[in-house]
Design an enzyme around this catalytic site. Structure first.
Site, PDB file in Angstrom:
ATOM      1  NE  ARG A 162      -3.378  -2.158   2.750  1.00 29.80           N
ATOM      2  CZ  ARG A 162      -3.153  -3.338   3.449  1.00 29.80           C
ATOM      3  NH1 ARG A 162      -1.928  -3.444   3.910  1.00 29.80           N
ATOM      4  NH2 ARG A 162      -4.113  -4.277   3.468  1.00 29.80           N
ATOM      5  CE  LYS A 199      -6.476  -1.145   4.657  1.00 31.20           C
ATOM      6  NZ  LYS A 199      -7.553  -1.174   4.030  1.00 31.20           N
ATOM      7  CG  HIS A 231      -4.809   0.450  -3.504  1.00 30.12           C
ATOM      8  ND1 HIS A 231      -4.373   0.427  -2.386  1.00 30.12           N
ATOM      9  CD2 HIS A 231      -5.865  -0.398  -3.362  1.00 30.12           C
ATOM     10  CE1 HIS A 231      -4.693  -0.514  -1.712  1.00 30.12           C
ATOM     11  NE2 HIS A 231      -5.754  -1.084  -2.265  1.00 30.12           N
ATOM     12  NE  ARG A 261      -3.030  -3.919  -0.872  1.00 30.34           N
ATOM     13  CZ  ARG A 261      -2.273  -4.660  -0.284  1.00 30.34           C
ATOM     14  NH1 ARG A 261      -1.071  -4.865  -0.112  1.00 30.34           N
ATOM     15  NH2 ARG A 261      -3.142  -5.157   0.769  1.00 30.34           N
ATOM     16  CG  HIS A 305      -6.012  -9.221   1.234  1.00 27.26           C
ATOM     17  ND1 HIS A 305      -5.846  -9.375   0.009  1.00 27.26           N
ATOM     18  CD2 HIS A 305      -5.819  -7.988   1.457  1.00 27.26           C
ATOM     19  CE1 HIS A 305      -5.956  -8.339  -0.784  1.00 27.26           C
ATOM     20  NE2 HIS A 305      -5.698  -7.369   0.257  1.00 27.26           N
ATOM     21  CE1 TYR A 341      -6.263  -4.878  -2.641  1.00 30.70           C
ATOM     22  CE2 TYR A 341      -8.488  -5.690  -1.904  1.00 30.70           C
ATOM     23  CZ  TYR A 341      -7.289  -4.518  -1.828  1.00 30.70           C
ATOM     24  OH  TYR A 341      -7.644  -3.562  -1.006  1.00 30.70           O
TER      25      TYR A 341
END
Length: 312
Positions: A167, A190, A258, A261, A284, A293
């Site tokens: 990211r 995250k 993004h 990615r 994830h 994704y």
């Protein structure tokens, strides 16, 4: 329609329970501040609605008296004030999480809350670049500034985003202590979750070229990527450089940092990469997120499935 209530009007018991639940998520699950803020807003809004809907101050145990009709009324209220299906689904998920936690502590039955059906919505699939477009993007970003060291910096950043699946916040979060780049990087993503990603020689070389050109010294406690005044790089600068590059290349507006990615994941899968391994590289929590994704077609997913589960 039931009138809205101010979350500040919640009973002391509900406010305290909500605060404890959020602290639990932060301490045990490592939830990010942005996530906690969204959960606080969503659950407080639900509890405020119940307070007005029931016409009385409620304690935590009152959640055990919530009916399916109450849940439908709340969801209809939220849709009526303009909340989209995706946002409502997120809010419902937060409410269910809080109700399950509270039920375990208070000993009530949360079935009515947990059985509420999430609204259906179409997940927006990311649009990755082709391998050729990704390479052209990296090459063209270099030409978007007359400043040689800034050009080297921007190339290093976009190469990391594409080559390591980072990211933009993760790439810009690297410090001088990360240089020279090792064979693998430990990335905190995250929710504070850590993952290890391999570093391609091209990314290592791009960062080394930037460091050689950068007028600012590499300091362990300072950002690795510097702005022209020596401070941290604003993500908007990288987005702007890619915007200029994509206009020059004739690429769509979806060609963002993004998207690099997304492209990392898609190209790995197309080359035969395992979905579970790619899930780990992206950080994830859910495999379904990784599948979204990668944005591969059904035929490719079936090919992976057939290899993993050959017919007897």
């Amino acid at each position: 329609m039931t009138a809205a209530a101010d979350p500040a009007a919640l009973s002391a018991g509900l406010r305290d329970a909500l605060a404890q639940w959020l602290s639990h998520l932060k301490a045990l699950d490592g939830a990010a501040e942005q996530t906690l803020t969204a959960y606080r807003r969503d659950v407080a809004g639900f509890l405020a609605f119940l307070t007005v809907h029931k016409g009385e101050s409620l304690g935590v145990a009152a959640l055990g008296q919530v009916t399916v009709s109450d849940m439908r009324a709340w969801m209809a209220f939220e849709r009526g004030r303009g909340l989209g299906a995706r946002s409502l689904a997120r809010a419902l998920s937060a409410v269910k999480g809080f109700a399950a936690w509270a039920a375990e502590r208070e000993g009530f039955d949360p079935t009515a809350v947990l059985s509420a059906r999430s609204p259906k919505y179409r997940r927006k699939l990311p649009r990755p670049l082709t391998p050729e477009a990704a390479r052209e993007m990296i090459d063209t970003v270099e030409t978007q500034t007359p400043n040689d060291w800034v050009a080297a910096r921007d190339v290093a950043i976009v190469t990391l985003l594409y080559g390591c699946g980072l990211r933009i916040s993760e790439g810009l979060g690297l410090t001088g202590a990360d240089h020279p780049l090792p064979d693998t990087l430990r990335i905190r993503g995250k929710g504070g979750k850590e993952r290890v990603v391999p570093v391609l020689p091209a990314a290592r070389e791009a960062v080394a070229a930037y460091v050689r050109a950068c007028p600012w010294p590499v300091e362990p406690e300072r950002p690795l990527f510097r702005g022209v005044r020596g401070g941290p790089v604003n993500p908007r600068l990288i987005r702007k450089a890619m915007q200029s590059a994509r206009m020059q290349l004739g690429l769509p507006a979806t060609a963002t940092p993004h998207a690099l990615r997304h492209s990392f994941a898609t190209h790995l899968l197309a080359a035969g990469g395992d979905l579970r391994a790619i899930q780990e590289l992206l950080g994830h929590a859910s495999l379904s997120t990784t599948q979204a994704y990668t944005a591969v077609d059904q035929a490719r997913l079936m090919e992976v499935y057939e290899k993993a589960h050959p017919k007897a």
